[in-house]
Write a protein that holds these residues in place. Structure first.
Motif, short mmCIF file in Angstrom:
data_model
loop_
_atom_site.label_atom_id
_atom_site.label_comp_id
_atom_site.label_asym_id
_atom_site.label_seq_id
_atom_site.Cartn_x
_atom_site.Cartn_y
_atom_site.Cartn_z
N THR A 1 0.83 -1.21 0.00
CA THR A 1 0.00 0.00 0.00
C THR A 1 0.87 1.25 0.00
O THR A 1 0.53 2.26 -0.63
N ASP A 2 2.02 1.18 0.68
CA ASP A 2 2.96 2.31 0.75
C ASP A 2 3.79 2.45 -0.52
O ASP A 2 4.65 3.33 -0.60
N GLY A 3 3.56 1.56 -1.49
CA GLY A 3 4.28 1.67 -2.76
C GLY A 3 5.64 1.00 -2.77
O GLY A 3 6.45 1.23 -3.67
N ILE A 4 5.92 0.18 -1.75
CA ILE A 4 7.19 -0.54 -1.70
C ILE A 4 6.99 -1.93 -2.30
O ILE A 4 6.08 -2.65 -1.91
N GLN A 5 7.82 -2.28 -3.27
CA GLN A 5 7.69 -3.56 -3.95
C GLN A 5 8.40 -4.67 -3.17
O GLN A 5 9.61 -4.61 -2.98
N PRO A 6 7.68 -5.65 -2.69
CA PRO A 6 8.34 -6.78 -2.01
C PRO A 6 9.32 -7.47 -2.94
O PRO A 6 9.14 -7.46 -4.17
N ASN A 7 10.35 -8.08 -2.39
CA ASN A 7 11.31 -8.81 -3.22
C ASN A 7 11.29 -10.30 -2.89
O ASN A 7 10.45 -10.77 -2.12
N VAL A 8 12.23 -11.03 -3.44
CA VAL A 8 12.24 -12.49 -3.26
C VAL A 8 12.41 -12.88 -1.81
O VAL A 8 11.87 -13.90 -1.35
N VAL A 9 13.13 -12.05 -1.03
CA VAL A 9 13.32 -12.35 0.40
C VAL A 9 11.98 -12.27 1.13
O VAL A 9 11.65 -13.12 1.97
N THR A 10 11.20 -11.23 0.81
CA THR A 10 9.87 -11.06 1.44
C THR A 10 8.99 -12.26 1.16
O THR A 10 8.40 -12.86 2.07
#
Length: 394
Positions: free
Chosen positions: A144-153
């Motif tokens: 929602t905050d515009g942060i793209q999760p990565n493979v670690v997430t």
């Protein structure tokens, strides 16, 4: 001299602060910090972060948190590295509540917002503690905050969901990850192989191994061991043996975990002699067996009524420097009781107590049931009295 060291202008003193924070008493590092202030050297975020890192390194989280609050109250603005050190420490000790509280405070600070590394640290910690709802809420919040999760997430969430039985949710997160074109790493694939094997879906695990190879991701020892254990738990020992050969061909030599899985697989099939051959191979390869190795073999030997072999393994493990544990003794005591060798079983109880290994209720129940069945009620009553005197519930 601590004061002279602290007085050295700017950042040689960082190493002094780090050294004293990690190795000496709390007041020593604070003293070095105070000396710099008195001598007119201004503190900065590097100094503060060094101190906080030192406290975190030696598990003095309350002091790290106090210092963070102090520097904020003094008007300094901690940077992302400073916050990152605190989050790393809190999550390492499993203090997720404090980590989430600090995250809220960080959100309200205008100068420094959480980054993906901090979010990943907290999400991984929440998943490891099975706090999946909070982890998923945080996952939604960062998107929602515009942060793209990565493979670690994604990998942390997939592993956490699957380990707590949320199979469908884990697959949904995996599907989302693939749709966003995030390439799984060897850790992700290994997690998936392990998950499928634990769920009894070895064919899916095989397909995952083939897929990762096709995608150019090289399996590691963890990937292979996960699939190997899956084969062994299902009694597919031919497939397990083939996989061992593939591992060796690909330069990934089987380790203790691999060979323990093989022993367990053969024991489950009651093929004790094959399991013993694996033990011999261990010694030939220079791999030292552990207590799991011997416990598996002894338990299998006892269940196969090969008590002489079990007693020999008990002697051998100690000769190789492997200390028996309560599982070792329980297996032997159970085997002896089933063969009506009750005096030896009671002798083993005394032996384990002499060696400082505490019997469990399982130990006592095995002995009492067998003694009662044999009509040795007085001996059973003595065991029961011993159990109660040690604080076990009657």
């Amino acid at each position: 001299d601590l004061e002279d060291a602290a007085a050295t202008p700017c950042h040689p003193s960082i190493f002094v602060l780090a050294k004293f924070t990690r190795k000496l008493k709390d007041e020593d590092s604070s003293s070095a910090f105070s000396c710099r202030l008195k001598l007119g050297y201004p503190p900065d975020c590097v100094i503060f972060t060094t101190l906080i890192n030192g406290y975190v390194h030696c598990d003095k989280l309350p002091l790290a948190a106090q210092l963070l609050n102090k520097i904020i109250n003094l008007g300094f603005q901690p940077n992302i590295v400073t916050y990152g050190a605190i989050f790393k420490g809190l999550c390492r000790i499993g203090d997720n509540a404090s980590a989430l509280t600090l995250l809220t405070k960080m959100h309200s600070a205008a100068h420094c917002k959480p980054n993906l590394v901090i979010y990943n640290t907290i999400i991984d910690s929440l998943c490891k503690d099975s706090l999946l709802q909070q982890a998923m809420d945080l996952f939604s919040a960062i998107k929602t905050d515009g942060i793209q999760p990565n493979v670690v997430t994604y990998t942390s969430l997939i592993r956490g969901l699957y380990n707590t039985g949320c199979r469908e949710e884990a697959k949904a997160v995996l599907t989302e990850m693939l749709k966003t074109n995030i390439a799984p790493t060897v850790v992700t694939y290994s997690t998936l192989v392990d998950m499928f094997c634990k769920d009894g879906n070895v064919k899916e695990a095989q397909a995952t191994l083939q897929l990762m190879t096709h995608k150019g991701v090289t399996p590691n020892i963890f990937t292979y061991n996960a699939l190997l254990d899956g084969y062994c738990l299902r009694g597919q020992m031919r497939d397990a043996k083939k996989l061992l050969d593939i591992m060796a061909q690909n330069g990934c030599e089987p380790d203790l975990v691999s060979l323990n899985s093989m022993i367990n697989g053969y024991v489950k099939l009651k093929n004790i002699d094959k399991a013993l051959t694996v033990l011999e191979n261990m010694f030939q390869k220079g791999i030292t067996p552990d207590v799991v190795t011997f416990n598996t073999l002894m338990d299998g030997s006892c269940k196969a009524n090969r008590l002489t072999l079990a007693r020999q393994l008990f002697t051998d493990m100690q000769a190789h420097g492997v200390t028996p544990d309560v599982v070792t003794y329980n297996s032997l005591i159970d085997g002896l009781c089933k063969c009506k060798r009750l005096d030896e079983a009671v002798g083993l109880l005394e032996d384990m107590e002499d060696k400082g290994i505490k019997p469990t209720t399982v130990t006592y129940n095995i002995l009492m049931d067998s003694l009662c069945e044999a009509g040795q009620l007085e001996d059973a009553a003595k065991i029961f009295s011993d159990l109660v005197s040690k604080g076990f519930a009657a």
